[in-house]
Design a protein around this motif. Structure first.
Motif, PDB file in Angstrom:
ATOM      1  N   UNK A   1       2.650  18.029   1.431  1.00  0.00           N
ATOM      2  CA  UNK A   1       3.083  18.236  -0.105  1.00  0.00           C
ATOM      3  C   UNK A   1       4.605  18.389  -0.152  1.00  0.00           C
ATOM      4  N   UNK A   2       5.211  17.708  -1.003  1.00  0.00           N
ATOM      5  CA  UNK A   2       6.498  17.697  -1.444  1.00  0.00           C
ATOM      6  C   UNK A   2       7.390  16.578  -0.836  1.00  0.00           C
ATOM      7  N   UNK A   3       6.884  15.734   0.000  1.00  0.00           N
ATOM      8  CA  UNK A   3       7.354  14.929   0.826  1.00  0.00           C
ATOM      9  C   UNK A   3       7.079  13.628  -0.059  1.00  0.00           C
ATOM     10  N   UNK A   4       7.989  12.802   0.151  1.00  0.00           N
ATOM     11  CA  UNK A   4       7.956  11.303  -0.713  1.00  0.00           C
ATOM     12  C   UNK A   4       6.760  10.531  -0.133  1.00  0.00           C
ATOM     13  N   UNK A   5       6.400   9.947  -0.967  1.00  0.00           N
ATOM     14  CA  UNK A   5       5.345   8.602  -0.716  1.00  0.00           C
ATOM     15  C   UNK A   5       5.946   7.416   0.285  1.00  0.00           C
ATOM     16  N   UNK A   6       5.415   6.989   1.206  1.00  0.00           N
ATOM     17  CA  UNK A   6       5.746   6.173   1.941  1.00  0.00           C
ATOM     18  C   UNK A   6       5.078   4.850   1.514  1.00  0.00           C
ATOM     19  N   UNK A   7       5.523   3.667   2.348  1.00  0.00           N
ATOM     20  CA  UNK A   7       4.940   2.240   1.741  1.00  0.00           C
ATOM     21  C   UNK A   7       4.665   1.616   3.019  1.00  0.00           C
ATOM     22  N   UNK A   8       3.354   0.913   2.922  1.00  0.00           N
ATOM     23  CA  UNK A   8       3.218   0.034   3.897  1.00  0.00           C
ATOM     24  C   UNK A   8       3.030  -1.634   3.441  1.00  0.00           C
ATOM     25  N   UNK A   9       3.867  -2.276   4.142  1.00  0.00           N
ATOM     26  CA  UNK A   9       3.923  -3.840   3.444  1.00  0.00           C
ATOM     27  C   UNK A   9       3.527  -4.759   4.580  1.00  0.00           C
TER      28      UNK A   9
ATOM     29  N   UNK B   1       0.807  -1.261  -0.026  1.00  0.00           N
ATOM     30  CA  UNK B   1       0.086  -0.026   0.074  1.00  0.00           C
ATOM     31  C   UNK B   1       0.851   1.329  -0.073  1.00  0.00           C
ATOM     32  N   UNK B   2       0.519   2.290  -0.892  1.00  0.00           N
ATOM     33  CA  UNK B   2       1.232   3.515  -0.644  1.00  0.00           C
ATOM     34  C   UNK B   2       0.191   4.467   0.183  1.00  0.00           C
ATOM     35  N   UNK B   3       1.046   4.998   0.847  1.00  0.00           N
ATOM     36  CA  UNK B   3       0.935   6.215   1.723  1.00  0.00           C
ATOM     37  C   UNK B   3       1.316   7.515   1.169  1.00  0.00           C
ATOM     38  N   UNK B   4       0.379   8.349   0.683  1.00  0.00           N
ATOM     39  CA  UNK B   4       0.905   9.436  -0.179  1.00  0.00           C
ATOM     40  C   UNK B   4       1.396  10.519   0.595  1.00  0.00           C
ATOM     41  N   UNK B   5       2.515  11.271   0.368  1.00  0.00           N
ATOM     42  CA  UNK B   5       3.115  12.336   0.970  1.00  0.00           C
ATOM     43  C   UNK B   5       2.694  12.226   2.451  1.00  0.00           C
ATOM     44  N   UNK B   6       3.059  11.508   3.316  1.00  0.00           N
ATOM     45  CA  UNK B   6       2.606  11.553   4.817  1.00  0.00           C
ATOM     46  C   UNK B   6       3.286  12.678   5.542  1.00  0.00           C
ATOM     47  N   UNK B   7       4.033  13.514   4.891  1.00  0.00           N
ATOM     48  CA  UNK B   7       4.624  14.472   5.717  1.00  0.00           C
ATOM     49  C   UNK B   7       4.208  15.972   4.930  1.00  0.00           C
TER      50      UNK B   7
END
Length: 325
Positions: free
Chosen positions: A46-54, A38-44
């Motif tokens: 705008x401009x932050x990198x997407x995070x990932x939940x596995x 699952x992709x967690x869009x810009x958790x921090x």
């Protein structure tokens, strides 16, 4: 229920024993549903990198079997906060009752099993006389990969390249002190500022980064090399270019994972550089003897191994850690 900290997991796992355990698990197999990614869009913001939940489940059947599930988060921006990019926890359950057996630090478990999966691949695919290792990347996996490759093959020199030269130099200085003790033999470890030169000089090239642009160029490769690609775990990432994949005999940890998730395989498949038929084997094929790896007298082939990780590997490592004395 036992709780094993990162240090306890680390102490419980012997590299060569874990390689053997992975070999046996790939040979025997287990139930391994597709991981939940699952992709967690810009958790921090705008401009932050997407995070990932596995979420990665696996289980073995029969008496003495286990069910295991790993939860992993990948937050690429953590490096700017002096935090690890990857966190994880692993829950091991009794396969007959579902009762909890152990909770293990998943971050350390992931590091150790990932490095040993590359060690298993190297045992099948690299030349037995490989003496020089190039390590591209200076993150948490780098020292694990270096140690395992140096246990599988008689590595005499390690060249470390990183985007931040000071980190490569610091890691080289640290390993120059600790690695000879771990291996019981002398070994030269140094930073290399020129990435091309590191690749050209190496018998084995290991790469563990979050790069989205190729770091290993096919035109730099030479006969007899083995390329170990551990990072680039999403379709958008990659560590090798099309030329590298086209020149090499390509192997993967699991076909299902590599064909879906690893940019080093997904992208050249999509643009027609290679087809699925060009993937020679996965680790199960090699472990079962269904497909050959590198022949002892083959000094010409370039082999490329793409790892994206598999729940089978976590289960094998967790079982070994829990039963180790």
């Amino acid at each position: 229920m036992r709780i094993l900290s990162a240090d306890e997991v680390d102490r419980a796992l012997d590299d060569l024993a874990l390689i053997d355990r992975l070999d046996a698990m790939f040979r025997d197999g287990c139930e391994m549903p597709t991981r939940h990614h699952h992709t967690i869009a810009a958790p921090n913001g705008p401009g932050s990198a997407d995070a990932t939940l596995l979420l990665m489940p696996a289980w073995t059947r029969g008496r003495g079997g286990h069910i295991g599930i790993k939860l992993v988060t990948v937050f690429p921006d953590n490096g700017t906060r002096s935090l690890p990019s990857i966190y994880g926890q692993y829950l091991l359950l009794d396969g007959g009752t579902g009762a909890p057996v152990a909770q293990l630090d998943g971050t350390m478990l992931t590091k150790r099993r990932t490095a040993c999966a590359s060690g298993l691949a190297s045992r099948y695919l690299s030349r037995a006389a490989s003496q020089t290792l190039a390590m591209l990347g200076t993150g948490a996996l780098a020292p694990q990969l270096i140690r395992v490759h140096a246990k599988v093959r008689p590595i005499e020199e390690v060249l470390i390249w990183g985007r931040r030269p000071e980190r490569a130099q610091a890691l080289a200085a640290e390993l120059a002190m600790s690695l000879p003790h771990d291996l019981g033999r002398p070994i030269v470890v140094r930073a290399e500022l020129d990435r091309r030169q590191a690749v050209v000089a190496a018998d084995i090239v290991s790469c563990a980064t979050l790069s989205r642009t190729p770091l290993v160029k096919g035109d730099w490769l030479h006969q007899g090399q083995h390329v170990d690609l551990v990072g680039a775990f999403t379709p958008e990432m990659r560590e090798s270019d099309d030329r590298a994949v086209a020149r090499a005999r390509v192997f993967v940890d699991t076909r299902a994972g590599a064909l879906k998730e690893g940019g080093d395989i997904v992208q050249p498949l999509a643009n027609g550089t290679i087809s699925t038929a060009d993937i020679v084997a996965d680790l199960a094929d090699l472990a079962r003897g269904a497909k050959p790896g590198r022949a002892a007298d083959d000094h010409a082939a370039i082999t490329l191994f793409k790892s994206v990780g598999a729940a089978l590997e976590d289960l094998a490592a967790a079982e070994l850690a829990v039963t180790a004395r």
